[in-house]
Structures are given as structure tokens and as C-alpha cells.
Scaffold this motif. Structure first.
Motif, PDB file in Angstrom:
ATOM      1  N   ASP A 219       0.836  -1.200   0.000  1.00 19.97           N
ATOM      2  CA  ASP A 219       0.000   0.000   0.000  1.00 19.97           C
ATOM      3  C   ASP A 219       0.875   1.256   0.000  1.00 19.97           C
ATOM      4  O   ASP A 219       1.792   1.371  -0.782  1.00 19.97           O
TER       5      ASP A 219
ATOM      6  N   HIS B 164      -0.628   6.200  11.131  1.00 20.20           N
ATOM      7  CA  HIS B 164      -1.838   5.699  10.476  1.00 20.20           C
ATOM      8  C   HIS B 164      -2.706   4.983  11.504  1.00 20.20           C
ATOM      9  O   HIS B 164      -2.191   4.291  12.385  1.00 20.20           O
TER      10      HIS B 164
ATOM     11  N   PHE C   8      -5.850   2.291  11.271  1.00 13.92           N
ATOM     12  CA  PHE C   8      -6.701   1.458  10.444  1.00 13.92           C
ATOM     13  C   PHE C   8      -7.747   0.788  11.335  1.00 13.92           C
ATOM     14  O   PHE C   8      -7.677   0.874  12.564  1.00 13.92           O
ATOM     15  N   LYS C   9      -8.695   0.108  10.693  1.00 12.28           N
ATOM     16  CA  LYS C   9      -9.741  -0.561  11.468  1.00 12.28           C
ATOM     17  C   LYS C   9      -9.153  -1.658  12.357  1.00 12.28           C
ATOM     18  O   LYS C   9      -9.595  -1.866  13.486  1.00 12.28           O
TER      19      LYS C   9
ATOM     20  N   PRO D 274      -0.920  -6.494   9.547  1.00 13.96           N
ATOM     21  CA  PRO D 274      -2.229  -6.411   8.888  1.00 13.96           C
ATOM     22  C   PRO D 274      -2.917  -7.775   8.925  1.00 13.96           C
ATOM     23  O   PRO D 274      -2.265  -8.816   8.996  1.00 13.96           O
TER      24      PRO D 274
ATOM     25  N   ALA E  61     -11.568   3.004   8.294  1.00 14.82           N
ATOM     26  CA  ALA E  61     -10.464   3.828   8.813  1.00 14.82           C
ATOM     27  C   ALA E  61     -11.045   5.028   9.551  1.00 14.82           C
ATOM     28  O   ALA E  61     -12.137   5.489   9.243  1.00 14.82           O
TER      29      ALA E  61
END
Length: 636
Positions: A120, A140, A142-143, A156, A357
Motif C-alpha cells: 500500500d 496511520h 486502520f480498522k 495487517p 479507517a
């Protein structure tokens, strides 16, 4: 296979195997060339020198020579130098078959780990000995994970078959509803080409259902391919990409190491090569401009389509989006965005699963609406959110018309050499307050007057924020939006400098810190709370004798803007800085003096390009109330 988009997990396995063979190594100088690219000088035994280039999100490999280092080292390079320079590299490895590798470095404080993400947008993250993030290149949320200081580094979500035993591998195949090649490509992070190679070596038809495949043969073939990549490399470049092994297509060129193949595939111009390039025939100015215009048209078209898809997705899911905005707006009045994010992760509600997000600084979330990612601001209604996308469509359609008209007229003759493209900072909701980002990336807000002080506490202070104020009557209410290691220096200096201590001509002041639940407007009997004032109950933590000082500078990366605030925080983001201390000149006069000083620092040529942002109004927004002097006596 490494291609123009970047390296695969198998490529990372080959890279780390080659680098591990060079150990022991020691960390030399570290450089940062732009927002994504780092260079690391590595020293080996018997005077061996290696140059390691990392472009996060894309590629990493040794090069013969690194690019010319920037005159003013960028912030993350300085941070890594402080923590890693001189350290002994004890290990270089990969997380499974993910596009993530790490470099372990032994220092007095223990083993530090530099993690590099090549998927990414990419990232570089320094971890302490316990695996806790010290500082990432980019913050960052993220969920499924947060890449911010103080969080334990998490991978991830996704399956990786490289660590499975034979029974777990067989169970994974049985549970799959895909054919064999797609199961290996997706579930085992192999990608299509390596998945087909595994099927071929196993002697199994790639198109059969995974559940019907001979799991033992496929398992053995998978580990055979991994062994080839790790220890039997014969690097080649083919028409399809750069491979660490042969037999993956028609070969164009072979190499003795995979790092050499990667350097050839991802060419890097050194200063010497640039001079040689200047002697070669170049495209005409007209052709260069024409190509630039064609590329611009492609980009504009993609952005228009993306915005149109977002509008369509919002209208298709209008009731759902409306409900999510209303719910998050209501909940954010009582919970911090970090707490909201945790609630969303644990929730099984369909609406919660749509949030992929969270953007705390913007009070916004990204929604997955039928495969279309849409950013919505929870303090605006659906129509206002749609208006943002309509504005984008209008803007890029207008740019498209302008580019096409220019192409029809023919390429204009530029009077000077092409210059770097400047990206000016876009206006954000918090820019009307006093604000700055700490050196480690945490947003800090301050009120400009009593009204803004009230608004910050009532509307924007959340559960895990920190309330900060100078221990004097009159000054900015300061809200720290998250955790930072710079409370007692940068945050404290910000609160002290934008208080009446500056106006009174003091050079230091005490500052205190409190939790949001200690701050109240409710007065006890006999107490009076003026507008913009608050009562803080309970024990406070103090920073004593904080030195007052403000810096104002021109930021160029990642976007051009005037920034101001604590000296260290501003210096970390720009090389063009003017420092202020309490003094004699009125704010408007000081703003003019700072403008002249900055103009002199950036030079006449740069000034012409930056004058739209380097104005006295933008500078005055960061000048403290009361009298000021420029440190060093610069009168412009």
C-alpha cells in the motif's frame, strides 16, 4: 516477482536472505530523500561498505551509490540516526511471506527493530525491545491496527501459509471454496505466478478445487519454492518483471545477485549518472510539455471518476451514511476517537463494519460502500459531504478543459527550466485555532481568545486528550489530541508562549497538565467563572520554569505552508526559521519583520514562488500577543 508497482512477499524473502549473508553489519549514516525514501549506509567486516535504499510501499535493495544527500536532513532521518547510528545489525528477516521486513539493531538500551512495510502506501517504523512503536515515518490508524507511538506493532490482517505445519496447511485447503491456484495466491500471499509454479512442481492441476488437491504434494512444493528463493537464487529480468529465480519467462538479462537485478530494474540516478545523462540527446521542450499534459489529463480523469463513484455510492447508501454520521457525531461528544475506534473494531453491527479507517484530526471516517472507499466528515450532514466530491469533480473538470485547450494551442515555450511542483497546504478545520504538530506527529490546539477557549473544551476535548494551561491569568487553553513524548518541552512551551506571560515580558513560566474530567465550568458557591475560563479540580502535574519561545517558518514537505509554534517542533519541519522571544515590537510590526527575514532566508527566486503563502497575515497568526523581538536581532 518485482514489477513497477513493487515487490512481492517472495521477493522480500530473497532480499532478506541475501542481506543476512552479509552479517555482521553496522549502521552508518541514514538519509531521507523525500516522504517515502530512505538511504542507509551499512558497514561490514574488513572495510566492506554497502548502500541500502528503501522506498516504502514499493522496493528495497542495495545500490552502488545512494542519491546525493539533502543539505538539510529531514526529521525522520535525524530521528533514526539518533537511535540507530553505530548500532550492530544482529538480524535481517521477514514476517512470514508478507511484504514486511525488519532490521534488528543492538544498542545499549537493547535490541531495536526497524520495520519496513512495502505494501500500500508503505511505512518505516522503529520498535523498542518490547515491540512497542517508538516512532513511525507516517502515523496511520486502520480498522484492525494503529501505527502510532505507544502502540504494540501489529501486522495487517491476512493468512500466511509459510508458518503452517502440514496438518494446518491441509485444513486450510479443505476449508477453501476457491480453486487451488487462487487459494495459494490469496491465502498464502504467493501471487499468481508463484502459485502456478507451486502447482506445477506438485504435479497438480491448478484449476481443481483446493479441497480436492493432494495437500502433501502441494505443501512440499510450496516449501521447495521457498527454498529456491532463499538459497538457489539465479536472478533474472524478464518482460514481466524482476525474479530471484529462473524459469519464470523469457529472460532478458541475468545477474549474480538479486540485489543487482533489483537495482537494474529500479534504476536510480546518482549525481555522476545525472551529469552523463545531460550529455545525451534530450526530448524537445515541446515534447516534454506535451507528455506532461497527457499525464495530467490521465490523473484528472481518474480523480473525476473516483469522485463520481463516491457520489454514486453515497446516494445508493444514503440512509446508511446518514445514520452513521448521526451516530458517530453523537458518540464523539462523550468518547475520544481512539475509544470510538475500539468500539467499532469489536462491534458486529453491519454499519460498524462499513467503517474501514478513522481520521481523528479531521473528525472523519472512511466507509466501504460496496467496494468504493468514501471519506465522510461526521460533523457535516450527507449533502455537505457530497458537496466536497462535487467540488472535486468541478475542479478537475476545469483543469481538464484548461489542459486540453493548452494542448490545442500547442506547447508554450517555457522561459526557464522546469521546477519542482509545489503542493500548498489545504485549509483544515483546526487552522482557525492556534495549532502545531509535535515532533512525533501529535496535533496540539490552542484558543486564540475566550470564545475559542470555550469552544475547544466544550466541542473538541475528548476522553484521552490532555488539558494544558500556563499557570498565569489569561492565555490559550491548549488541548493535546493524543499521546506525545514532548509534553514537557514542546507542548509546555506552546502553552507558556501564548499566554499573558509573554505579554508581561517574562521569559519563563510554569505550565500545568490535567485530564478532561478535571476541567469544569460549574462553579462552587462563591466562585465565578469568566467566559473562556475553567475550574480545574484535583491534582495537576506541573512543568516548572518553561522557557518562552516561538519559531515561525516555511514548511515545504509534505505541503507548502507557514507554520509556527515551539522552536523544536517547527525546526523539525523546515529549514527556513525565524525565532521570537518576548520583546518590544507590536505583533503587526513583528509579522512584517519575520516576513522580510524569511524572504532573505529562502532567496529571491524561491520567494517569487512562495509569496502566496509567505504573507504577513499567515505569519501574524503565529505571533504571540504582546511585544516580541526576533532572536539574533534580525531587523529585515
Amino acid at each position: 516477482m518485482a514489477n513497477e508497482q513493487g515487490m512481492s512477499g517472495m521477493d522480500v524473502r530473497a532480499l532478506t536472505a541475501e542481506l543476512s549473508a552479509l552479517l555482521p553489519l553496522w549502521i552508518g549514516k541514514i538519509y531521507q530523500y523525500d516522504a517515502k525514501t530512505l538511504g542507509i549506509r551499512l558497514n561490514g567486516n574488513e572495510g566492506a561498505k554497502y548502500q541500502f535504499l528503501v522506498e516504502t510501499g514499493r522496493r528495497a535493495h542495495l545500490v552502488r551509490a545512494l542519491p546525493e544527500s539533502p543539505k538539510n536532513p529531514l526529521g525522520y532521518a535525524m530521528f533514526l540516526r539518533k537511535h540507530l547510528e553505530g548500532g550492530r545489525v544482529t538480524a535481517i528477516g521477514q514476517y512470514g511471506l508478507q511484504r514486511i521486513f525488519y532490521i534488528d539493531v543492538a544498542k545499549k538500551v537493547g535490541i531495536l527493530r526497524l520495520v519496513v512495510e512495502l505494501f500500500d502506501e508503505g511505512n518505516a517504523i522503529l520498535l523498542d525491545e518490547a515491540g512497542v512503536i517508538t516512532k513511525p515515518l507516517w502515523h496511520h490508524r486502520f480498522k484492525d491496527r494503529a501505527v502510532v507511538p505507544g502502540e504494540v506493532y501489529a501486522f495487517p490482517e491476512g493468512t500466511d501459509c509459510s508458518g503452517f505445519d502440514s496438518e494446518s496447511f491441509a485444513a486450510m485447503l479443505r476449508a477453501s471454496d476457491r480453486d487451488l491456484v487462487r487459494t495459494l495466491a490469496v491465502n498464502c500471499l504467493l501471487g499468481g505466478a508463484y502459485a502456478e509454479l507451486v502447482c506445477s512442481l506438485a504435479g497438480v492441476d491448478k484449476s481443481i478445487p483446493a479441497a480436492e488437491a493432494d495437500a502433501g504434494a502441494v505443501y512440499a512444493a510450496l516449501h521447495q519454492v521457498v527454498a529456491m528463493v532463499e538459497g538457489q537464487r539465479k536472478a533474472v529480468i524478464t518482460e514481466s518483471g524482476c525474479w530471484p529465480i529462473q524459469g519464470m519467462g523469457v529472460e532478458k538479462q541475468a545477474f549474480s545477485t538479486y540485489n543487482q537485478a533489483l537495482e537494474e530494474y529500479y534504476p536510480l540516478q546518482t549525481a555522476t549518472e545525472i551529469k552523463a545523462e545531460e550529455k545525451r540527446p534530450k526530448l524537445s521542450k515541446e515534447e516534454v510539455i506535451r507528455r506532461q499534459q497527457e499525464e495530467a489529463l490521465k490523473k484528472f480523469g481518474k480523480k473525476i471518476k473516483r469522485a463520481e463513484k463516491a457520489v454514486e455510492a453515497v446516494y445508493t447508501n444514503y440512509p446508511l451514511v446518514q445514520d452513521i454520521i448521526a451516530t458517530l457525531d453523537r458518540v464523539s461528544q462523550n468518547l475520544s476517537w481512539q475509544e470510538i475506534e475500539e468500539v467499532l473494531k469489536k462491534s458486529d453491527l453491519p454499519a460498524a463494519k462499513k467503517v474501514v479507517a478513522v481520521h481523528p484530526a479531521d473528525a472523519a471516517v472512511d466507509l466501504d460502500l460496496g467496494g468504493v472507499r468514501v471519506k465522510v466528515f461526521v460533523r457535516e450532514n450527507v449533502e455537505a459531504n457530497l458537496e466536497h466530491y462535487y467540488d472535486q469533480i468541478k475542479k478537475f473538470k476545469k483543469k481538464t478543459e484548461g489542459a486540453m485547450a493548452a494542448m490545442e494551442r500547442g506547447a508554450a515555450q517555457p522561459k526557464e527550466k522546469p521546477k519542482e511542483v509545489l503542493h500548498f497546504m489545504k485549509k483544515k478545520w483546526f487552522h482557525r485555532f492556534r495549532w502545531f504538530y509535535t515532533t512525533d506527529g501529535t496535533l496540539v490546539l490552542g484558543g486564540r481568545d475566550a470564545s475559542q477557549n470555550e469552544e475547544l473544551v466544550k466541542k473538541y476535548m475528548e476522553g484521552k486528550d490532555t488539558f494544558v494551561h500556563a499557570d498565569v491569568h489569561g492565555g490559550s487553553v491548549v488541548i493535546v489530541k493524543g499521546e506525545t513524548e514532548h509534553m514537557d518541552d514542546e507542548v509546555a512551551q506552546f502553552a507558556a508562549s501564548y499566554s499573558n506571560a509573554w505579554k508581561a515580558g517574562h521569559f519563563s513560566a510554569d505550565v500545568y497538565f490535567a485530564r478532561p474530567d478535571q476541567v469544569s465550568k460549574t462553579a462552587e458557591s462563591g466562585e465565578f467563572v469568566a467566559r473562556g475560563g475553567f475550574i480545574v479540580r484535583g491534582e495537576r502535574r506541573y512543568a516548572k520554569d518553561v522557557q518562552l519561545g516561538v519559531a515561525i517558518g516555511v514548511q515545504k514537505e509534505p505541503s507548502v505552508a507557514i507554520i509556527g509554534g515551539p522552536v523544536a517542533a517547527v525546526r523539525a519541519r523546515t529549514g527556513y526559521v525565524v525565532e521570537l522571544s518576548p520583546g518590544t515590537f507590536e505583533p503587526n510590526d513583528v509579522a512584517k519583520k519575520v516576513q522580510r527575514a524569511l524572504k532573505e532566508k529562502v532567496g529571491e527566486e524561491n520567494w517569487k514562488r512562495l509569496r502566496t503563502v509567505l504573507n504577513t497575515e499567515a505569519i501574524a497568526a503565529f505571533v504571540p500577543p504582546g511585544g516580541s523581538d526576533i532572536v539574533g536581532g534580525h531587523e529585515g
